[in-house]
Design a protein around this motif. Structure first.
Motif, PDB file in Angstrom:
ATOM      1  N   ILE A  20       7.755   0.011  -6.256  1.00  0.00           N
ATOM      2  CA  ILE A  20       6.837   1.170  -6.298  1.00  0.00           C
ATOM      3  C   ILE A  20       7.240   2.372  -6.839  1.00  0.00           C
ATOM      4  CG2 ILE A  20       5.261   2.830  -4.919  1.00  0.00           C
ATOM      5  CD1 ILE A  20       4.721   0.499  -2.999  1.00  0.00           C
ATOM      6  N   GLN A  21       6.974   2.952  -8.259  1.00  0.00           N
ATOM      7  CA  GLN A  21       7.547   3.970  -8.678  1.00  0.00           C
ATOM      8  C   GLN A  21       7.236   5.334  -8.426  1.00  0.00           C
ATOM      9  OE1 GLN A  21       9.249   3.820 -12.234  1.00  0.00           O
ATOM     10  NE2 GLN A  21       9.683   1.479 -11.837  1.00  0.00           N
ATOM     11  N   ASP A  22       5.770   5.242  -8.291  1.00  0.00           N
ATOM     12  CA  ASP A  22       4.949   6.569  -7.872  1.00  0.00           C
ATOM     13  C   ASP A  22       3.813   6.299  -6.977  1.00  0.00           C
ATOM     14  OD1 ASP A  22       3.207   5.725  -9.415  1.00  0.00           O
ATOM     15  OD2 ASP A  22       3.649   7.062 -11.199  1.00  0.00           O
ATOM     16  N   GLU A  23       3.017   7.531  -6.628  1.00  0.00           N
ATOM     17  CA  GLU A  23       2.159   7.521  -5.567  1.00  0.00           C
ATOM     18  C   GLU A  23       0.805   6.650  -6.394  1.00  0.00           C
ATOM     19  OE1 GLU A  23       0.002  10.569  -3.373  1.00  0.00           O
ATOM     20  OE2 GLU A  23       1.923  11.480  -3.436  1.00  0.00           O
ATOM     21  N   GLU A  24       0.709   6.756  -7.533  1.00  0.00           N
ATOM     22  CA  GLU A  24      -0.455   5.919  -8.187  1.00  0.00           C
ATOM     23  C   GLU A  24       0.276   4.466  -7.845  1.00  0.00           C
ATOM     24  OE1 GLU A  24      -3.691   4.619  -9.834  1.00  0.00           O
ATOM     25  OE2 GLU A  24      -3.310   6.760  -9.325  1.00  0.00           O
ATOM     26  N   ASP A  25       1.087   3.878  -8.155  1.00  0.00           N
ATOM     27  CA  ASP A  25       1.621   2.605  -7.715  1.00  0.00           C
ATOM     28  C   ASP A  25       1.192   2.203  -6.364  1.00  0.00           C
ATOM     29  OD1 ASP A  25       2.456   2.121 -10.442  1.00  0.00           O
ATOM     30  OD2 ASP A  25       4.491   2.315  -9.840  1.00  0.00           O
ATOM     31  N   LEU A  26       1.441   2.973  -5.376  1.00  0.00           N
ATOM     32  CA  LEU A  26       1.288   2.790  -4.147  1.00  0.00           C
ATOM     33  C   LEU A  26      -0.168   2.720  -3.719  1.00  0.00           C
ATOM     34  CD1 LEU A  26       2.317   2.560  -0.977  1.00  0.00           C
ATOM     35  CD2 LEU A  26       2.305   4.988  -0.963  1.00  0.00           C
ATOM     36  N   ARG A  27      -1.012   3.462  -4.354  1.00  0.00           N
ATOM     37  CA  ARG A  27      -2.190   3.421  -4.110  1.00  0.00           C
ATOM     38  C   ARG A  27      -3.000   2.208  -4.721  1.00  0.00           C
ATOM     39  NH1 ARG A  27      -2.145   8.995  -5.027  1.00  0.00           N
ATOM     40  NH2 ARG A  27      -2.528   8.901  -7.404  1.00  0.00           N
ATOM     41  N   GLU A  28      -2.425   1.743  -5.784  1.00  0.00           N
ATOM     42  CA  GLU A  28      -2.939   0.667  -6.247  1.00  0.00           C
ATOM     43  C   GLU A  28      -2.511  -0.739  -5.633  1.00  0.00           C
ATOM     44  OE1 GLU A  28      -1.381   0.381 -10.275  1.00  0.00           O
ATOM     45  OE2 GLU A  28      -2.653   1.973 -11.130  1.00  0.00           O
ATOM     46  N   GLU A  29      -1.188  -0.645  -5.215  1.00  0.00           N
ATOM     47  CA  GLU A  29      -0.757  -1.798  -3.908  1.00  0.00           C
ATOM     48  C   GLU A  29      -1.614  -1.897  -2.757  1.00  0.00           C
ATOM     49  OE1 GLU A  29       0.994  -5.275  -3.648  1.00  0.00           O
ATOM     50  OE2 GLU A  29       1.263  -3.817  -5.479  1.00  0.00           O
ATOM     51  N   ILE A  30      -1.986  -0.724  -2.328  1.00  0.00           N
ATOM     52  CA  ILE A  30      -2.899  -0.520  -0.989  1.00  0.00           C
ATOM     53  C   ILE A  30      -4.197  -1.319  -1.138  1.00  0.00           C
ATOM     54  CG2 ILE A  30      -3.815   0.895   0.626  1.00  0.00           C
ATOM     55  CD1 ILE A  30      -1.421   2.666   0.389  1.00  0.00           C
ATOM     56  N   GLN A  31      -4.664  -0.942  -2.421  1.00  0.00           N
ATOM     57  CA  GLN A  31      -6.050  -1.308  -2.732  1.00  0.00           C
ATOM     58  C   GLN A  31      -6.083  -2.798  -2.929  1.00  0.00           C
ATOM     59  OE1 GLN A  31      -9.051   0.637  -2.905  1.00  0.00           O
ATOM     60  NE2 GLN A  31      -9.693  -1.639  -2.937  1.00  0.00           N
ATOM     61  N   LYS A  32      -4.867  -3.369  -3.399  1.00  0.00           N
ATOM     62  CA  LYS A  32      -4.758  -4.769  -3.742  1.00  0.00           C
ATOM     63  C   LYS A  32      -4.579  -5.643  -2.506  1.00  0.00           C
ATOM     64  CE  LYS A  32      -1.653  -7.958  -5.703  1.00  0.00           C
ATOM     65  NZ  LYS A  32      -0.193  -8.050  -6.109  1.00  0.00           N
TER      66      LYS A  32
END
Length: 64
Positions: free
Chosen positions: A10-22
């Protein structure tokens, strides 16, 4: 239940949000399957998905 490793890059907050949504989508898919089948092995998958989601989002809680 064996606890698997969860390795994410996870590189940034956007990556984290995407992974949480997934993970939320995966959790809801498996939970829906469990509700319709009540199979014990699907229940274990629900627990696993909840665990993975909790690792990403400590505010998430679920009891089955």
């Amino acid at each position: 239940m064996k606890t698997p490793y969860l390795i994410l890059k996870i590189q940034d907050e956007e990556d984290l949000r995407e992974e949480i949504q997934k993970k939320q989508d995966e959790f809801l898919d498996v939970y829906s399957l469990y509700i319709s089948t009540r199979c014990s092995w699907v229940r274990e998958e629900v627990r696993l998905k909840a665990y993975e989601l909790r690792l990403l989002n400590p505010g998430f809680s679920f009891q089955i």
